[in-house]
Design an enzyme around this catalytic site. Structure first.
Site, PDB file in Angstrom:
ATOM      1  N   ARG A  92       0.707  -1.259   0.004  1.00  0.00           N
ATOM      2  CA  ARG A  92       0.057   0.146  -0.114  1.00  0.00           C
ATOM      3  C   ARG A  92       0.839   1.318  -0.075  1.00  0.00           C
ATOM      4  O   ARG A  92       0.691   2.241   0.653  1.00  0.00           O
ATOM      5  CB  ARG A  92      -0.935  -0.035   1.229  1.00  0.00           C
ATOM      6  CG  ARG A  92      -2.133  -0.930   1.038  1.00  0.00           C
ATOM      7  CD  ARG A  92      -3.361  -0.488   0.339  1.00  0.00           C
ATOM      8  NE  ARG A  92      -4.223  -1.499   0.158  1.00  0.00           N
ATOM      9  CZ  ARG A  92      -5.335  -1.564   1.019  1.00  0.00           C
ATOM     10  NH1 ARG A  92      -5.526  -0.666   1.947  1.00  0.00           N
ATOM     11  NH2 ARG A  92      -6.103  -2.852   0.973  1.00  0.00           N
ATOM     12  N   ARG A  94      -3.499   6.554   1.177  1.00  0.00           N
ATOM     13  CA  ARG A  94      -4.204   7.786   1.818  1.00  0.00           C
ATOM     14  C   ARG A  94      -3.163   8.341   2.951  1.00  0.00           C
ATOM     15  O   ARG A  94      -3.338   9.490   3.476  1.00  0.00           O
ATOM     16  CB  ARG A  94      -5.364   7.198   2.652  1.00  0.00           C
ATOM     17  CG  ARG A  94      -6.572   7.182   1.679  1.00  0.00           C
ATOM     18  CD  ARG A  94      -7.672   6.379   2.257  1.00  0.00           C
ATOM     19  NE  ARG A  94      -7.316   5.086   2.631  1.00  0.00           N
ATOM     20  CZ  ARG A  94      -7.944   4.121   3.036  1.00  0.00           C
ATOM     21  NH1 ARG A  94      -9.338   4.390   3.640  1.00  0.00           N
ATOM     22  NH2 ARG A  94      -7.642   2.570   3.341  1.00  0.00           N
ATOM     23  N   ARG A 137      -6.825  11.379  -5.592  1.00  0.00           N
ATOM     24  CA  ARG A 137      -8.161  10.803  -5.459  1.00  0.00           C
ATOM     25  C   ARG A 137      -9.490  11.822  -5.273  1.00  0.00           C
ATOM     26  O   ARG A 137     -10.507  11.510  -5.998  1.00  0.00           O
ATOM     27  CB  ARG A 137      -8.175   9.982  -4.193  1.00  0.00           C
ATOM     28  CG  ARG A 137      -9.571   9.118  -4.054  1.00  0.00           C
ATOM     29  CD  ARG A 137      -9.334   8.093  -2.753  1.00  0.00           C
ATOM     30  NE  ARG A 137      -9.862   9.112  -1.836  1.00  0.00           N
ATOM     31  CZ  ARG A 137     -10.403   8.623  -0.405  1.00  0.00           C
ATOM     32  NH1 ARG A 137     -10.711   7.452  -0.545  1.00  0.00           N
ATOM     33  NH2 ARG A 137     -10.517   9.589   0.391  1.00  0.00           N
ATOM     34  N   ASP A 168      -6.755  -2.814  -7.306  1.00  0.00           N
ATOM     35  CA  ASP A 168      -7.174  -3.420  -6.044  1.00  0.00           C
ATOM     36  C   ASP A 168      -7.514  -4.617  -6.496  1.00  0.00           C
ATOM     37  O   ASP A 168      -7.710  -5.195  -7.578  1.00  0.00           O
ATOM     38  CB  ASP A 168      -8.571  -2.586  -5.846  1.00  0.00           C
ATOM     39  CG  ASP A 168      -8.778  -2.995  -4.214  1.00  0.00           C
ATOM     40  OD1 ASP A 168      -8.276  -2.452  -3.390  1.00  0.00           O
ATOM     41  OD2 ASP A 168      -9.638  -3.974  -4.289  1.00  0.00           O
ATOM     42  N   TYR A 174     -14.558 -12.143  -0.490  1.00  0.00           N
ATOM     43  CA  TYR A 174     -15.306 -10.947  -0.637  1.00  0.00           C
ATOM     44  C   TYR A 174     -16.577 -11.087  -1.598  1.00  0.00           C
ATOM     45  O   TYR A 174     -17.631 -10.776  -1.352  1.00  0.00           O
ATOM     46  CB  TYR A 174     -14.631  -9.908  -1.220  1.00  0.00           C
ATOM     47  CG  TYR A 174     -13.533  -9.396  -0.437  1.00  0.00           C
ATOM     48  CD1 TYR A 174     -13.890  -8.141   0.323  1.00  0.00           C
ATOM     49  CD2 TYR A 174     -11.938  -9.894  -0.402  1.00  0.00           C
ATOM     50  CE1 TYR A 174     -12.880  -7.881   1.438  1.00  0.00           C
ATOM     51  CE2 TYR A 174     -11.099  -9.446   0.570  1.00  0.00           C
ATOM     52  CZ  TYR A 174     -11.497  -8.084   1.342  1.00  0.00           C
ATOM     53  OH  TYR A 174     -10.796  -7.645   2.187  1.00  0.00           O
TER      54      TYR A 174
HETATM   55  O1  CP3 Z   1       0.025  -1.700  -2.500  1.00  0.00           O
HETATM   56  C1  CP3 Z   1      -0.101  -0.645  -3.197  1.00  0.00           C
HETATM   57  O2  CP3 Z   1       0.120   0.617  -3.200  1.00  0.00           O
HETATM   58  C2  CP3 Z   1      -1.204  -1.051  -4.571  1.00  0.00           C
HETATM   59  C3  CP3 Z   1      -2.596  -0.816  -4.096  1.00  0.00           C
HETATM   60  C4  CP3 Z   1      -3.263  -1.667  -3.669  1.00  0.00           C
HETATM   61  C5  CP3 Z   1      -4.585  -1.087  -3.084  1.00  0.00           C
HETATM   62  N1  CP3 Z   1      -5.322  -2.352  -2.683  1.00  0.00           N
HETATM   63  C6  CP3 Z   1      -5.279   0.115  -3.192  1.00  0.00           C
HETATM   64  C7  CP3 Z   1      -6.089   0.353  -2.217  1.00  0.00           C
HETATM   65  C8  CP3 Z   1      -3.267  -3.229  -3.287  1.00  0.00           C
HETATM   66  C9  CP3 Z   1      -2.179  -3.949  -3.687  1.00  0.00           C
HETATM   67  C10 CP3 Z   1      -4.412  -3.522  -2.750  1.00  0.00           C
HETATM   68  C11 CP3 Z   1      -4.819  -4.919  -2.605  1.00  0.00           C
HETATM   69  C12 CP3 Z   1      -6.031  -5.238  -1.733  1.00  0.00           C
HETATM   70  N2  CP3 Z   1      -7.238  -4.635  -1.760  1.00  0.00           N
HETATM   71  C13 CP3 Z   1      -6.086  -6.132  -0.717  1.00  0.00           C
HETATM   72  C14 CP3 Z   1      -5.016  -7.273  -0.385  1.00  0.00           C
HETATM   73  C15 CP3 Z   1      -3.917  -6.816   0.368  1.00  0.00           C
HETATM   74  C16 CP3 Z   1      -4.327  -6.513   1.766  1.00  0.00           C
HETATM   75  O3  CP3 Z   1      -4.405  -5.293   2.207  1.00  0.00           O
HETATM   76  O4  CP3 Z   1      -4.327  -7.521   2.441  1.00  0.00           O
HETATM   77  C17 CP3 Z   1      -7.386  -6.561  -0.094  1.00  0.00           C
HETATM   78  C18 CP3 Z   1      -7.923  -7.304   0.868  1.00  0.00           C
HETATM   79  C19 CP3 Z   1      -8.146  -5.361  -1.030  1.00  0.00           C
HETATM   80  C20 CP3 Z   1      -9.646  -4.999  -0.516  1.00  0.00           C
HETATM   81  C21 CP3 Z   1      -9.713  -3.683  -0.206  1.00  0.00           C
HETATM   82  N3  CP3 Z   1      -9.484  -2.398  -1.137  1.00  0.00           N
HETATM   83  C22 CP3 Z   1     -10.205  -3.202   0.973  1.00  0.00           C
HETATM   84  C23 CP3 Z   1     -10.696  -4.061   1.991  1.00  0.00           C
HETATM   85  C24 CP3 Z   1     -10.150  -1.872   1.152  1.00  0.00           C
HETATM   86  C25 CP3 Z   1     -10.832  -0.703   1.922  1.00  0.00           C
HETATM   87  C26 CP3 Z   1      -9.945  -0.931   3.588  1.00  0.00           C
HETATM   88  C27 CP3 Z   1      -9.325   0.410   3.328  1.00  0.00           C
HETATM   89  O5  CP3 Z   1      -7.953   0.302   3.558  1.00  0.00           O
HETATM   90  O6  CP3 Z   1      -9.943   1.404   3.411  1.00  0.00           O
HETATM   91  C28 CP3 Z   1      -9.573  -1.390  -0.340  1.00  0.00           C
HETATM   92  C29 CP3 Z   1      -9.773   0.137  -0.710  1.00  0.00           C
HETATM   93  C30 CP3 Z   1      -8.058   0.504  -1.239  1.00  0.00           C
HETATM   94  N4  CP3 Z   1      -7.248  -0.165  -2.110  1.00  0.00           N
HETATM   95  C31 CP3 Z   1      -7.641   1.730  -0.802  1.00  0.00           C
HETATM   96  C32 CP3 Z   1      -6.296   1.609  -1.502  1.00  0.00           C
HETATM   97  C33 CP3 Z   1      -5.310   2.707  -1.464  1.00  0.00           C
HETATM   98  C34 CP3 Z   1      -8.085   2.613  -0.135  1.00  0.00           C
HETATM   99  C35 CP3 Z   1      -9.248   3.397  -0.527  1.00  0.00           C
HETATM  100  C36 CP3 Z   1      -9.446   4.827  -0.532  1.00  0.00           C
HETATM  101  O7  CP3 Z   1      -8.338   5.358  -1.215  1.00  0.00           O
HETATM  102  O8  CP3 Z   1     -10.269   5.372  -0.027  1.00  0.00           O
END
Ligand code: CP3
Length: 351
Positions: free
Chosen positions: A24, A28, A37, A74, A150
């Site tokens: 990540r 944010r 964003r 994602d 999911y």
């Molecule tokens: O690592 C990186 O920089 C690449 C981007 C990336 C995102 N999601 C961006 C994201 C990667 C590799 C993911 C993978 C992802 N997404 C996983 C597996 C990794 C892990 O964390 O175990 C999972 C389970 C998800 C599903 C997901 N996406 C969730 C549960 C959420 C919401 C939770 C949260 O952190 O708010 C997301 C949203 C998400 N994906 C965000 C980002 C930067 C935040 C969204 C935002 O900007 O509002």
């Protein structure tokens, strides 16, 4: 390529220092991410616009001397392209409008038309161009099992009650979903490689919630299928395959036999113990507790030292956090992390 330390370490080759990237790393905790964003209007609009996805992928690399980029996207893009209707509810995380529960829907589930994921491949090609060979670009997918979590729950879950009810009462339906997901993930990752991804990572975020037997049958077996189906070389180079199961510490020996080149390790497992258990068959990626980044730089340096020492002086370590960086992390602390990993590992496992 100017800096291929990540690709080398992921294949257990010697590097002048321990390479680092951060799960990540685009997100944010960076004000510039929040700004982009806001311009995009939503997280999904950001992910689905290649120019903006490319921009946020590059943002952390402008601030920190990271050794790899990971494409901004994602894991839930795949079920979205399967027609489940992904949206994000502010403060609640991802939700699917059409969760997968009825037998009829499960039997009709198909791997998505890759055209629906074109925005991901376009973002990858564009980002490769913009990176100009500075560092490699990582592609990724959820594991078939984590995607199923999911898809069946319709979003996140504390106890995975719906998923586990199906897994124990109708294992045939669960296997049907997982087989379709495995096909989808293979096609998706291979299209990412064709578009320019130079390594791929499988996020099995929820494999660790399973009982021992269920992990082998419903998570690892399908990650193995995916690993076996991934394109081995691209642009004349091996494409390293990374498998990360959060909470997977109990199963490292089996994961080392999965076909992965490197295993992602969460913060609860000691890297030295992990190495002794898996031998030299795979590299390890990890595993600083993401919460350590809330402490001041001196404490971060001490914890970095601890992780580096636990792995020891051998090739095959990619430094990372044990899970994604928290959105509340001060960016200066990520700078301190990257600097400490580079300076403290220098010469530790040179060729
Ligand atoms: O690592 C990186 O920089 C690449 C981007 C990336 C995102 N999601 C961006 C994201 C990667 C590799 C993911 C993978 C992802 N997404 C996983 C597996 C990794 C892990 O964390 O175990 C999972 C389970 C998800 C599903 C997901 N996406 C969730 C549960 C959420 C919401 C939770 C949260 O952190 O708010 C997301 C949203 C998400 N994906 C965000 C980002 C930067 C935040 C969204 C935002 O900007 O509002």
């Amino acid at each position: 390529m100017q800096n291929d330390t990540f690709l080398r370490a992921a294949m257990r080759e010697a590097t002048p220092y321990t390479p680092i990237w951060v799960m990540r790393q685009a997100g944010r905790y960076l004000p510039e991410y929040n700004e982009t964003r806001r311009k995009a209007g939503s997280f999904l609009a950001l992910a689905k616009t290649p120019e903006l996805a490319c921009e946020v992928t590059l943002q952390p690399l402008r601030r920190f001397a990271l050794d790899a980029a990971i494409i901004f996207s994602d894991i839930l893009t795949v079920p979205d392209a399967m027609g489940l209707g992904l949206h994000f509810v502010e403060g609640e995380g991802p939700k699917f409008a059409n969760p997968l529960r009825a037998e009829r829907d499960i039997m009709a589930l198909e791997a998505p038309d890759l055209e629906k994921l074109r925005y991901v491949f376009d973002a990858i090609s564009l980002t490769r161009k913009e990176l100009k060979g500075r560092v490699p670009l990582i592609g990724f997918s959820g594991s078939p099992f984590t995607l199923a979590c999911y898809m069946v729950e319709g979003g996140g879950s504390d106890d995975f009650r719906l998923l586990k009810t199906m897994l124990y009462s109708r294992p045939d339906l669960m296997h049907r979903i997982l087989a379709t997901n495995a096909r989808a993930v293979i096609e998706y990752l291979n299209a990412q490689i064709a578009a320019g991804a130079q390594a791929v990572m499988i996020f099995d975020t929820w494999g660790g919630v399973l009982a021992d037997a269920a992990f082998h049958e419903f998570s690892l077996a399908y990650s193995k299928q995916v690993l076996a189906g991934i394109t081995r070389t691209s642009e004349g180079r091996v494409v390293p395959r990374i498998l990360f199961t959060k909470g997977g510490g109990a199963w490292l020996e089996a994961m080392a036999q999965s076909g992965a080149d490197t295993l992602g390790i969460d913060w609860q497992t000691n890297l030295g113990d992990a190495r002794r258990r898996v031998g030299s068959s795979v590299g390890l990626q990890g595993n600083l507790d993401p919460m350590a980044l809330f402490a001041p730089p001196e404490a971060i340096e001490r914890e970095v030292e601890r992780v580096l020492r636990s792995f020891g002086a051998a090739p095959g370590h990619v430094f990372n956090l044990g899970h994604g960086v928290s959105q509340y992390t001060p960016p200066e602390h990520v700078a301190a992390l990257v600097e400490a990993v580079h300076s403290r590992s220098l010469g530790a496992h040179a060729a």
